[in-house]
Design a protein around this motif. Structure first.
Motif, PDB file in Angstrom:
ATOM      1  N   ASP A  55       0.843  -1.198   0.000  1.00 48.16           N
ATOM      2  CA  ASP A  55       0.000   0.000   0.000  1.00 48.16           C
ATOM      3  C   ASP A  55       0.885   1.258   0.000  1.00 48.16           C
ATOM      4  OD1 ASP A  55      -1.708   2.126   0.568  1.00 48.16           O
ATOM      5  OD2 ASP A  55      -2.835   1.025   2.089  1.00 48.16           O
ATOM      6  N   PRO A  56       0.793   2.100  -1.036  1.00 49.74           N
ATOM      7  CA  PRO A  56       1.636   3.298  -1.081  1.00 49.74           C
ATOM      8  C   PRO A  56       1.294   4.331  -0.005  1.00 49.74           C
ATOM      9  CG  PRO A  56       0.061   3.305  -2.889  1.00 49.74           C
ATOM     10  CD  PRO A  56      -0.066   1.967  -2.202  1.00 49.74           C
ATOM     11  N   ASP A  57       0.135   4.198   0.636  1.00 50.02           N
ATOM     12  CA  ASP A  57      -0.249   5.119   1.710  1.00 50.02           C
ATOM     13  C   ASP A  57       0.164   4.627   3.088  1.00 50.02           C
ATOM     14  OD1 ASP A  57      -1.377   6.999  -0.014  1.00 50.02           O
ATOM     15  OD2 ASP A  57      -3.310   5.969  -0.018  1.00 50.02           O
ATOM     16  N   ARG A  58       0.943   3.552   3.129  1.00 56.00           N
ATOM     17  CA  ARG A  58       1.443   3.016   4.401  1.00 56.00           C
ATOM     18  C   ARG A  58       2.961   2.889   4.336  1.00 56.00           C
ATOM     19  NH1 ARG A  58      -2.797   0.310   7.533  1.00 56.00           N
ATOM     20  NH2 ARG A  58      -4.690   0.416   6.281  1.00 56.00           N
ATOM     21  N   LEU A  59       3.573   3.061   5.497  1.00 57.13           N
ATOM     22  CA  LEU A  59       5.014   2.877   5.628  1.00 57.13           C
ATOM     23  C   LEU A  59       5.255   2.123   6.931  1.00 57.13           C
ATOM     24  CD1 LEU A  59       7.953   3.510   4.726  1.00 57.13           C
ATOM     25  CD2 LEU A  59       7.801   5.533   6.223  1.00 57.13           C
ATOM     26  N   ILE A  60       5.961   1.008   6.832  1.00 56.76           N
ATOM     27  CA  ILE A  60       6.317   0.224   8.008  1.00 56.76           C
ATOM     28  C   ILE A  60       7.820   0.340   8.216  1.00 56.76           C
ATOM     29  CG2 ILE A  60       6.386  -2.070   9.059  1.00 56.76           C
ATOM     30  CD1 ILE A  60       3.914  -2.791   7.382  1.00 56.76           C
ATOM     31  N   LEU A  61       8.201   0.703   9.425  1.00 58.12           N
ATOM     32  CA  LEU A  61       9.601   0.728   9.820  1.00 58.12           C
ATOM     33  C   LEU A  61       9.836  -0.373  10.834  1.00 58.12           C
ATOM     34  CD1 LEU A  61      10.268   4.557  10.288  1.00 58.12           C
ATOM     35  CD2 LEU A  61      10.743   3.133   8.295  1.00 58.12           C
ATOM     36  N   VAL A  62      11.004  -0.989  10.775  1.00 58.60           N
ATOM     37  CA  VAL A  62      11.353  -2.034  11.732  1.00 58.60           C
ATOM     38  C   VAL A  62      12.641  -1.667  12.451  1.00 58.60           C
ATOM     39  CG1 VAL A  62      10.180  -3.883  10.475  1.00 58.60           C
ATOM     40  CG2 VAL A  62      12.582  -3.439  10.019  1.00 58.60           C
ATOM     41  N   ALA A  63      12.705  -2.068  13.707  1.00 55.58           N
ATOM     42  CA  ALA A  63      13.937  -1.971  14.490  1.00 55.58           C
ATOM     43  C   ALA A  63      14.457  -3.387  14.610  1.00 55.58           C
ATOM     44  CB  ALA A  63      13.646  -1.398  15.872  1.00 55.58           C
ATOM     45  N   GLU A  64      15.727  -3.556  14.298  1.00 55.78           N
ATOM     46  CA  GLU A  64      16.319  -4.891  14.396  1.00 55.78           C
ATOM     47  C   GLU A  64      17.746  -4.795  14.874  1.00 55.78           C
ATOM     48  OE1 GLU A  64      15.805  -6.576  10.514  1.00 55.78           O
ATOM     49  OE2 GLU A  64      17.436  -5.453   9.644  1.00 55.78           O
ATOM     50  N   VAL A  65      18.267  -5.924  15.311  1.00 54.75           N
ATOM     51  CA  VAL A  65      19.653  -6.008  15.736  1.00 54.75           C
ATOM     52  C   VAL A  65      20.520  -5.886  14.490  1.00 54.75           C
ATOM     53  CG1 VAL A  65      21.396  -7.434  16.862  1.00 54.75           C
ATOM     54  CG2 VAL A  65      19.026  -7.461  17.697  1.00 54.75           C
ATOM     55  N   ALA A  66      21.440  -4.905  14.500  1.00 50.35           N
ATOM     56  CA  ALA A  66      22.309  -4.654  13.352  1.00 50.35           C
ATOM     57  C   ALA A  66      23.465  -5.651  13.333  1.00 50.35           C
ATOM     58  CB  ALA A  66      22.849  -3.235  13.404  1.00 50.35           C
ATOM     59  N   GLY A  67      24.069  -5.783  12.183  1.00 44.04           N
ATOM     60  CA  GLY A  67      25.246  -6.632  12.038  1.00 44.04           C
ATOM     61  C   GLY A  67      25.016  -7.733  11.033  1.00 44.04           C
TER      62      GLY A  67
END
Length: 184
Positions: A55-67
């Protein structure tokens, strides 16, 4: 280290798993296991996330363990997610309460219990509000269960103020939410 990134189409299954691990944390104690299961099935299943991600009207961001994968055994593990909806509020009460336009709804903000108090939520919130601002939103609003004192404190700490009330259906029971808003 924590990385915040935009979710991709390939993240739908991981987001659905994360929803299973986090949704109940935001529910009031009286919410039945059946109601939680129904909400997960009807709103937060992998197929729903497929649609949200497309959906172009939605944006999901995620936080995750980097590396790199395998580093410390946790790299790439999703710790939390937010979902912005760039549209007028669909709920009549929320539309009347939220007055800053254009607006972006902070529709979802969930983190694994073990991340609470470790700064992950703040980093994810900052990135989410920056993304809303970058897309042209002048304000952001959200609904939060009136019994979720921890979440309310977090949102207030991040500049949100209570501007109204609305109802939210979980299973077959309507819950009472506050509508919170902040200028971007």
């Amino acid at each position: 280290m924590i990385e915040i990134r935009t979710a991709m189409a390939t993240d739908a299954a991981a987001l659905a798993e994360l929803a299973v691990a986090t949704f109940a944390l935001a529910c009031p104690p009286h919410t039945s296991a059946e109601a939680i299961a129904a909400f997960l099935r009807d709103v937060l299943a992998e197929g729903n996330f497929d649609a949200y991600l497309a959906d172009p009207d939605r944006l999901i961001l995620v936080a995750e363990v980097a590396g790199e994968a395998g580093e410390a055994g946790e790299a790439g593990v999703m710790l939390g997610y937010t979902m912005l909806v760039f549209a007028e509020p669909a709920d009549d009460d929320a539309r009347a309460a939220a007055t800053i336009r254009p607006t972006a709804e902070l529709s979802k903000c969930y983190l694994r219990a073990e991340t609470h108090g470790r700064g992950v939520a703040a980093a994810l919130m900052n990135a989410t509000l920056d993304a809303a601002r970058a897309r042209g939103a002048a304000g952001s609003w959200l609904g939060v269960n009136q019994e979720n004192a921890r979440a309310i404190r977090f949102y207030e700490k991040n500049g949100f103020v209570t501007v109204g009330e609305k109802r939210f259906l979980v299973g077959e029971r309507y819950e009472d939410d506050f509508v919170l808003e902040r200028a971007l």
